[in-house]
Design an enzyme around this catalytic site. Structure first.
Site, PDB file in Angstrom:
ATOM      1  N   SER A 186       0.926  -1.254  -0.047  1.00 22.48           N
ATOM      2  CA  SER A 186      -0.046  -0.111  -0.054  1.00 22.48           C
ATOM      3  C   SER A 186       0.964   1.195   0.073  1.00 22.48           C
ATOM      4  O   SER A 186       2.266   1.192   0.249  1.00 22.48           O
ATOM      5  CB  SER A 186      -0.998   0.037   1.184  1.00 22.48           C
ATOM      6  N   CYS A 187       0.415   2.465  -0.191  1.00 21.30           N
ATOM      7  CA  CYS A 187       0.962   3.624  -0.335  1.00 21.30           C
ATOM      8  C   CYS A 187       0.045   4.815  -0.051  1.00 21.30           C
ATOM      9  O   CYS A 187      -0.826   4.840   0.391  1.00 21.30           O
ATOM     10  CB  CYS A 187       2.070   3.805  -1.457  1.00 21.30           C
ATOM     11  N   GLY A 188       0.333   5.896  -0.976  1.00 20.61           N
ATOM     12  CA  GLY A 188      -0.398   7.048  -0.806  1.00 20.61           C
ATOM     13  C   GLY A 188      -1.609   6.833  -1.706  1.00 20.61           C
ATOM     14  O   GLY A 188      -2.739   7.075  -1.444  1.00 20.61           O
TER      15      GLY A 188
ATOM     16  N   GLY B  62      -1.272   4.076  -4.613  1.00 19.67           N
ATOM     17  CA  GLY B  62      -1.203   2.982  -5.169  1.00 19.67           C
ATOM     18  C   GLY B  62      -0.045   2.748  -6.275  1.00 19.67           C
ATOM     19  O   GLY B  62       0.027   1.987  -7.261  1.00 19.67           O
TER      20      GLY B  62
ATOM     21  N   TRP C  99      -3.946   4.766   0.731  1.00 26.45           N
ATOM     22  CA  TRP C  99      -4.426   5.754   1.732  1.00 26.45           C
ATOM     23  C   TRP C  99      -5.081   6.872   0.978  1.00 26.45           C
ATOM     24  O   TRP C  99      -6.050   7.559   1.730  1.00 26.45           O
ATOM     25  CB  TRP C  99      -2.917   6.561   2.296  1.00 26.45           C
TER      26      TRP C  99
END
Length: 284
Positions: free
Chosen positions: A239-241, A243, A268
């Protein structure tokens, strides 16, 4: 290089520049509001013959979230429009800051195209070695690309909400520690700070050498994950900010032989919305 290593060297690519079945895509990407735009960077300088792969364009335009996966039909149409057929070897690169080439690579895999590589070091290393670049737009010949979607490679918010209870899959967040811990504001307006409860944090910039743009050696990659409390023999979701940089973790894990991870597409920018699921703060 292991048998499953998707990374290729500048030497490898330079030797294949004349091959009609090797298609090069510039998948450079920046956060909203960062100028100049990646497309303008591409027009100024790109690898010879490279076509621009726009992460925002090759996405589901009916979804308000940033650059969510499109349908298989749209992906096939968009990629065919970039001149790529199912018979081609696709080589992706970005500016060398390691953001979107791994995301595009994972999209190709998720849509059934196995013959896809990433240029280690990207444009940065290519230029540092004095290799040729071109300016302007490359107009590809249209091709036919048939895509089939493999949902196992992607996760939805509903799946991750259920996972907060079950903890069946480890969630690894690629954002910087201050964003993960909730000490820094998010770059997108209206998004809460913090992380998915139970997630681990491996900032994606720990996985490559900023000076050369090359991904770090396998032992360093392994240490970055195990040092963050990740069990490499248990299921993993990245996961991240939004994708994109999660794909850097996905790529690093793939290079370690862990090829069956999934990517949380909304990441996120979905979870962190005002009325979203519970948020955790502080260290993992």
């Amino acid at each position: 290089m292991t048998a499953t290593d998707p990374l290729v060297s500048t030497e490898w690519l330079a030797a294949r520049m004349g091959d009609a079945n090797v298609k090069i895509l510039d998948a450079s990407f920046k956060l909203p509001g960062v100028l100049q735009l990646p497309k303008d960077d591409y027009l100024a300088a790109h690898l010879p013959g490279a076509v621009f792969f726009d992460v925002d364009a090759v996405s589901d335009h009916s979804n308000p979230l940033p650059h969510m996966y499109p349908s298989a039909e749209q992906f096939g149409r968009d990629v065919g429009g970039l001149g790529i057929s199912n018979a081609d070897t696709v080589v992706l690169y970005d500016a060398g800051g390691w953001v979107a080439a791994p995301r595009a690579w994972w999209m190709f895999l998720a849509f059934g195209h196995k013959d896809v590589r990433i240029l280690n070091g990207g444009l940065k290393k290519w230029r540092a070695e004095g290799r040729p670049v071109e300016s302007g737009e490359v107009k590809p010949k249209l091709a036919t690309f048939n895509a089939t979607y493999d949902s196992k490679r992607v996760r939805s918010m509903q799946q991750l909400i259920a996972n907060v209870e079950s903890r069946a899959e480890q969630v690894i967040d690629a954002r910087a520690a201050d964003r993960f811990e909730g000490r820094a504001p998010e770059p997108r307006p209206g998004i809460r700070s913090g992380h998915i409860p139970g997630a681990r944090n491996v900032p994606y910039n720990l996985l490559f050498d900023a000076a050369t743009g090359e991904m770090k050696p396998l032992d360093d990659l392994r240490a970055a994950f195990t040092g963050a409390g990740v069990k490499l023999d248990a299921p993993i979701v990245t996961s991240c900010g939004s994708g994109v940089s999660a794909g850097v973790l996905t790529l690093a894990l793939y290079r370690l032989g862990i090829t069956d991870t999934a990517l949380y597409d909304g990441s996120w920018s979905e979870w962190g919305q005002g009325k979203g699921p519970p948020v955790a703060t502080g260290p993992a």
